[in-house]
Design a protein around this motif. Sequence first.
Motif, short mmCIF file in Angstrom:
data_model
loop_
_atom_site.label_atom_id
_atom_site.label_comp_id
_atom_site.label_asym_id
_atom_site.label_seq_id
_atom_site.Cartn_x
_atom_site.Cartn_y
_atom_site.Cartn_z
N GLN A 430 0.81 -1.07 0.24
CA GLN A 430 0.15 -0.06 0.03
C GLN A 430 1.01 1.17 0.26
O GLN A 430 0.51 2.36 -0.49
CB GLN A 430 -1.15 -0.14 1.20
CG GLN A 430 -1.79 1.28 1.23
CD GLN A 430 -2.96 1.16 0.10
OE1 GLN A 430 -2.95 0.14 -0.74
NE2 GLN A 430 -3.45 2.12 -0.15
N ALA A 431 1.73 1.05 0.43
CA ALA A 431 2.82 2.38 0.53
C ALA A 431 3.39 2.74 -1.00
O ALA A 431 3.21 3.86 -1.17
CB ALA A 431 4.32 2.00 1.32
N GLU A 432 3.64 1.80 -1.70
CA GLU A 432 3.78 2.16 -3.09
C GLU A 432 2.62 2.55 -3.91
O GLU A 432 2.76 3.55 -4.64
CB GLU A 432 4.43 0.91 -4.11
CG GLU A 432 5.90 0.52 -3.63
CD GLU A 432 5.94 -0.08 -2.32
OE1 GLU A 432 5.29 -0.41 -1.77
OE2 GLU A 432 7.41 -0.61 -2.20
N VAL A 433 1.36 2.26 -3.41
CA VAL A 433 0.18 2.73 -4.08
C VAL A 433 -0.10 4.12 -3.59
O VAL A 433 -0.20 5.09 -4.34
CB VAL A 433 -1.06 1.94 -3.49
CG1 VAL A 433 -2.38 2.50 -4.11
CG2 VAL A 433 -0.96 0.45 -4.14
N LEU A 434 0.10 4.52 -2.28
CA LEU A 434 0.28 5.90 -2.18
C LEU A 434 1.12 6.96 -2.32
O LEU A 434 0.82 8.07 -2.95
CB LEU A 434 0.16 6.00 -0.62
CG LEU A 434 -1.05 5.22 0.26
CD1 LEU A 434 -0.96 5.17 1.76
CD2 LEU A 434 -2.51 5.69 -0.30
N VAL A 435 2.36 6.52 -2.64
CA VAL A 435 3.52 7.25 -3.07
C VAL A 435 3.28 7.72 -4.63
O VAL A 435 3.62 8.65 -4.92
CB VAL A 435 4.92 6.72 -2.55
CG1 VAL A 435 5.94 7.22 -3.57
CG2 VAL A 435 5.24 6.78 -1.28
N ASN A 436 2.98 6.29 -5.19
CA ASN A 436 2.63 6.64 -6.44
C ASN A 436 1.12 6.66 -7.21
O ASN A 436 0.70 5.81 -7.86
CB ASN A 436 3.28 5.30 -7.42
CG ASN A 436 4.75 5.40 -7.16
OD1 ASN A 436 5.39 6.62 -7.28
ND2 ASN A 436 5.54 4.43 -6.91
N ALA A 437 0.39 7.41 -6.50
CA ALA A 437 -1.00 7.61 -6.46
C ALA A 437 -1.57 7.66 -8.09
O ALA A 437 -2.46 7.20 -8.57
CB ALA A 437 -1.76 8.59 -5.48
N ARG A 438 -0.80 8.80 -8.66
CA ARG A 438 -0.87 8.93 -10.10
C ARG A 438 -1.00 7.50 -11.08
O ARG A 438 -1.76 7.32 -11.85
CB ARG A 438 0.02 9.82 -10.89
CG ARG A 438 -0.57 11.07 -10.46
CD ARG A 438 0.59 12.22 -11.20
NE ARG A 438 0.24 13.61 -11.14
CZ ARG A 438 0.91 14.86 -11.55
NH1 ARG A 438 2.02 14.56 -12.17
NH2 ARG A 438 0.36 15.89 -11.40
N ALA A 439 0.24 6.95 -10.74
CA ALA A 439 0.36 5.41 -11.38
C ALA A 439 -0.73 4.51 -10.83
O ALA A 439 -1.07 3.65 -11.85
CB ALA A 439 1.74 4.90 -11.23
N ALA A 440 -1.15 4.57 -9.79
CA ALA A 440 -2.08 3.61 -9.27
C ALA A 440 -3.48 3.87 -10.04
O ALA A 440 -4.25 3.00 -10.43
CB ALA A 440 -2.36 3.76 -7.81
N ALA A 441 -3.84 5.15 -10.19
CA ALA A 441 -5.00 5.86 -10.95
C ALA A 441 -5.15 5.42 -12.38
O ALA A 441 -5.96 5.05 -12.81
CB ALA A 441 -5.29 7.06 -10.61
N ASP A 442 -3.88 5.42 -12.90
CA ASP A 442 -3.43 4.94 -14.47
C ASP A 442 -3.90 3.45 -14.40
O ASP A 442 -5.03 3.07 -15.21
CB ASP A 442 -2.21 4.82 -14.59
CG ASP A 442 -1.57 6.43 -14.84
OD1 ASP A 442 -2.34 7.43 -14.83
OD2 ASP A 442 -0.32 6.34 -14.89
N LYS A 443 -3.55 2.75 -13.49
CA LYS A 443 -3.63 1.15 -13.55
C LYS A 443 -5.23 0.82 -13.39
O LYS A 443 -5.86 -0.15 -13.83
CB LYS A 443 -2.69 0.33 -12.61
CG LYS A 443 -2.82 -0.94 -12.71
CD LYS A 443 -2.36 -1.54 -13.98
CE LYS A 443 -2.77 -2.98 -14.18
NZ LYS A 443 -1.99 -3.59 -15.34
N ALA A 444 -5.85 1.46 -12.26
CA ALA A 444 -7.10 1.26 -12.07
C ALA A 444 -8.22 1.52 -13.00
O ALA A 444 -9.28 0.95 -13.14
CB ALA A 444 -7.37 1.90 -10.65
N GLY A 445 -7.87 2.54 -13.80
CA GLY A 445 -8.73 2.87 -14.93
C GLY A 445 -9.42 3.95 -14.87
O GLY A 445 -10.61 4.11 -15.47
N ALA A 446 -9.05 5.13 -13.86
CA ALA A 446 -9.66 6.40 -13.79
C ALA A 446 -9.77 7.37 -14.99
O ALA A 446 -8.80 6.95 -16.14
CB ALA A 446 -8.99 6.89 -12.69
N THR A 447 -10.85 8.00 -15.06
CA THR A 447 -10.82 9.00 -16.02
C THR A 447 -10.11 10.21 -16.32
O THR A 447 -10.17 10.98 -15.42
CB THR A 447 -12.22 9.49 -16.37
OG1 THR A 447 -13.27 8.23 -16.30
CG2 THR A 447 -12.55 9.96 -17.33
N PRO A 448 -9.27 10.38 -17.26
CA PRO A 448 -8.27 11.46 -17.41
C PRO A 448 -8.96 12.70 -17.59
O PRO A 448 -10.13 12.85 -18.34
CB PRO A 448 -7.68 11.33 -18.59
CG PRO A 448 -7.30 9.79 -18.57
CD PRO A 448 -8.90 9.48 -18.16
#
Length: 650
Positions: A430-448
């Motif tokens: 979860q630490a990597e998810v929070l530090v790299n929240a942008r990349a996590a949102a990329d992977k999850a499929g959020a809308t740009p």
Amino acid sequence: MSHDHEQFHTRLESHDDIAINPSSNPSLADILNPSRRNVLKGGLSVAILGFFGGISACSKASASPLLNFKGVPVQLDPHFDRVVVAEGYRAVPFFSWGDPVEAGAPAWSPDASDDWQAQLKQAGDNHDGMDFFAFEGETDRGLLVMNHEYINPYLHPSSTIDQSKPRPLDEVRKEQAAHGVSVIEVKKGADGQWVRVLDSAYNRRISMLTPMRLAGPLAGHALMQTVSDPKGLEVLGTLNNCATGVTPWGTFLTCEENWPNYFINRDQADFAQRVSHKRYGLASSGTSKNYAWESADPRFDATPDASQPHGGHVNEPNRFGWVVEIDPFDPKAQPIKRTAFGRFSRECAALSLGDDGKMAFYSGDDAKGEYIYKFVPSGKHDASNPKASRDLLDSGTLYAAKLNADGNGQWLALVHGENGLTAENGFASQAEVLVNARAAADKAGATPMDRPEWAAVHPRTREVYVTLTNNDGRGSKQPLDKANPRAQNLHGHILRFNEQGANPTATAFTWDLFLLAGEAQGTKGKDGKPVPANLTGTINGDILSSPDGLAFDEAGRLWIQTDYDDVEPAMQNMGCNQLLCADPSTREVRRFLVGPRGCEITGLAWSPDGKAMWANIQHPGISFPASDGKTRPRSTTLLITRVDGGVIGA
């Protein structure tokens, strides 16, 4: 605006809005229709009005029960250097860069030297988001707390910053001291006007030189450890503080926005594979994008150094991009970086509080093609015992928004093990998810989105409004979709969200387009031809461009602040930046205030009775507030009141 000031401001803004999202997340147009030709072929305005049928009807004139003031005209004079406010109101300078804050601070001088110790006790530069905190049981006395986002060259006597040479340490220290937050006590005087309490024990400056505690999932984590802080528990300073938030227990949340511009990693191979640097757009050659502090302060050089513990300062950027909680009523309390919120270029942390004490905080990530987020704490606030809420922000769930073409949406949990956020995909914990929240949102499929910035929550309905300031690359770098419907979106728009059941913690919502900013339909340019469709809006009332700051007053009026380059040709009819007010029901918009040339209007706060409002004039371009055409311009907080002493806007 002088040429030097204009050029420097433009350069900083261009860094702030660069698109660096590499994801291939599908646009809404791709979801709805694999071919975008059908949308574009029929004309952009037809596509927009066809989907948002109700908006065209709202373009008719209406009489709003909320907007009880006469709108002011745009100001097109290129030398305009003052403030115009609605008839029956006064707006006076209240608190400017360099004004004394703490005891012993000298008065501001237009010929001030690079005395960083003095700047540590004076108002910082580029006033931004702010909030008012009343003393318990009092309505005529409180603390005004505001951000200082970045600095301008006129901070120095030479009014220049030369990044081609090693920076003098005293200059850098003064710039660091001018970032951060000011806390000032204010009260209503005998004449009914608000004044500063200059000798208050609560007056306080917080800057890039203030120690701060790390809390939450990243406290003590290896990703936070540096040669200067091997335990990863204490960070020196906060920077690029833009918008804000408040908690139900009475603390101030300041948000670190465009922090990547302050760091550099010159190791090309390391930079290419280090997500926490590349995905956020750190510089990788030359100097950092803002100020080249690394030439005088080594912790801003994030190039890995294997000869030093923890790689030297390679993890220093990980220690910025957070929400920082400040207790305004305890001058000795150490600010706390709350890492459960996640790390990105956060614009704000707008609170929505449910009847049951559960809450959510909404944020935009200010860059082209980035995302809208919300953070939901695990626990709930107990109003009868506010002290028990003090650590609620250290545990919770960060979500990113996915907006569907049918007007529905989902909040995608950015949680390790969910939505593709696994070790196999680069998220070991979860630490990597929070530090790299942008990349996590990329992977999850959020809308740009088109530069998502401020959010505001309606005080009764809990509707959430979000500004999408602009994006001149939409349609080329990022496909059009229903939530971002314009190519070359120079004027921006505002979206409205309704959480399922008006519940801040819901994971489903509906959304609609509240307004498209831009010229009035039918407007003609200087050549006599109609203004292109991408420059026209759907505004019912006064035109505006590039909505940025956003806030509700207690009556439910939505106040909108603008931020655009007022000398750009596309802004020829917009004039200087503005403060406007909208009725959420009728969507009518009325212009309340216009600022001096070169400024951004930002930050809003009200007195408890609604009879005083504070707003900020950031980076004025000529000589405001002296307005003499000669004196160095100073970012300034305005105090706005009605001449008859009534409620603002009523």
